[in-house]
Motif scaffolding. Structure first.
Motif: not given
Length: 357
Positions: A8, A13-14, A18, A142, A144, A171, A173-174, A202, A204, A340
């Motif tokens: 990330s 960040s997730g 993930l 990934i 954010r 990816i 994210n959020e 993805i 939020e 996902i």
């Protein structure tokens, strides 16, 4: 045997979410899944031994039998940091490879979780790109997406990676709903023109940032006055009850699934919060509320917890807790898997990893 290292641009960040979500999906598709977080940086005590909190949680949630010493072979203790700064050789590369060999035995795929940001572990020659190179795996980044500055972070990450052939893709994210159009119409095409594969966008989801009342009680070292049977209720936001009571109920109702933080002596605000059916009342200053407040809260199934600290200190702690929520509840796992499956090209990732079933 296939593998992928989830890295990330920054912390929180997730990555863990993930890894967990992909692990669940791949297991459901019949693959034998392994998991590693080579460098543990969120250390907790587990039965007298140090372990990484995220790795310990994912091991349990994925039902893995591998030893924690193999899942997280390197722990970022102060001694390790001091040794690295003094140039003491610790044989970390050998330790990493030996653990990876154990984890990958009998598996179809091993998901590896990076450490903090992409450069975490660089002083040990174990940044995410270095780990990926040593274990001959690719990186899934990934990020954010909080603003267009996320694109700058991605491009800077590519310079850290250097060998872009090890980057499988990214990816985002959020992504807030108001930024979705910008991401799909401008950001994704821009990145793909740079040769960066975007595997997913993805949105939020506030529920994933929620924390249980039990987690709030533990983090704030609070006393539960009523509502002990509702400790697993999830709190997505917090509100501060410091206004006139006339506008309090409307204010509380505008934000669902919220906890209200207010002074223990503000019975008017406390009753307004109960009437608005908030998720939890957090009373500050170690001031106990009236019996009428506790009775109303108990009847409404609203936990009331008491903290010693003042309101400002409690707000700061809640900000940190909700911003760094962990995935522990089954309902969160299901939500992650759904996000996902709906927003990530899982089949594309499977192809990228060279898996076939």
């Amino acid at each position: 045997m296939a593998s992928m290292l989830v890295s990330s641009s920054e912390q929180y960040s997730g990555k863990s979410s993930l890894c967990l979500g992909l692990g669940v999906i791949l297991k459901e598709r019949g693959f034998k899944v392994g998991y590693m977080k080579p460098i543990g940086n969120l250390l907790i005590d587990v039965n007298g031994s140090l372990a990484d909190e995220d790795a310990q949680s994912i091991r349990k949630l994925l039902g893995l039998q591998d030893e924690m010493s193999s899942i997280t072979p390197i722990l970022l203790t102060e001694n390790l940091t001091d040794d690295a700064l003094m140039g003491v050789e610790k044989g970390l590369d050998s330790k990493l490879r030996a653990a990876y060999e154990k984890i990958s035995s009998g598996k179809d795929i091993v998901l590896l979780e990076g450490t903090g940001g992409i450069g975490g572990g660089a002083m040990y020659n174990l940044s995410d790109p270095e780990v990926a190179t040593k274990l001959d795996t690719k990186i899934l980044l990934i990020t954010r997406y909080d603003s267009a500055q996320a694109v700058d972070r991605i491009l800077c990450d590519l310079r850290i990676i250097q060998n872009t052939e090890i980057l499988a893709g990214i990816i985002l994210n959020e992504v807030s709903l108001d930024k979705m159009e910008q991401v799909y119409h401008l950001v994704v095409p821009f990145l793909e023109k740079k040769g960066i594969k975007v595997f997913g966008v993805i949105p939020e989801d506030h529920m994933l940032c929620s924390v249980s009342v039990a987690e709030i009680v533990e983090y704030l070292n609070a006393e539960v006055l009523v509502g002990a049977n509702h400790m697993e209720d999830l709190v997505e936001n917090y509100l501060v009850g410091a206004m006139e009571v006339g506008s309090a109920i409307k204010y509380f109702r505008r934000m669902p699934n919220a906890a209200v933080i207010t002074g223990g002596d503000r019975s008017d605000i406390q009753m307004a919060a109960i009437e608005a059916k908030v998720k939890c009342l957090i009373l500050t200053g170690n001031l106990r509320p009236s019996g009428a407040v506790l009775g109303s809260a108990e009847e409404a199934n609203i936990p009331v917890i008491l903290v010693r600290g003042d309101t400002m200190t409690t707000i700061e702690k809640m900000e940190h807790l909700i911003g760094h929520a962990r995935i522990k509840q089954e309902v969160k796992i299901k939500r992650i898997v759904k996000l996902i499956e709906e927003h990530v090209d899982v089949d594309g990732l499977i192809d990228e990893m060279g898996l076939a079933k």
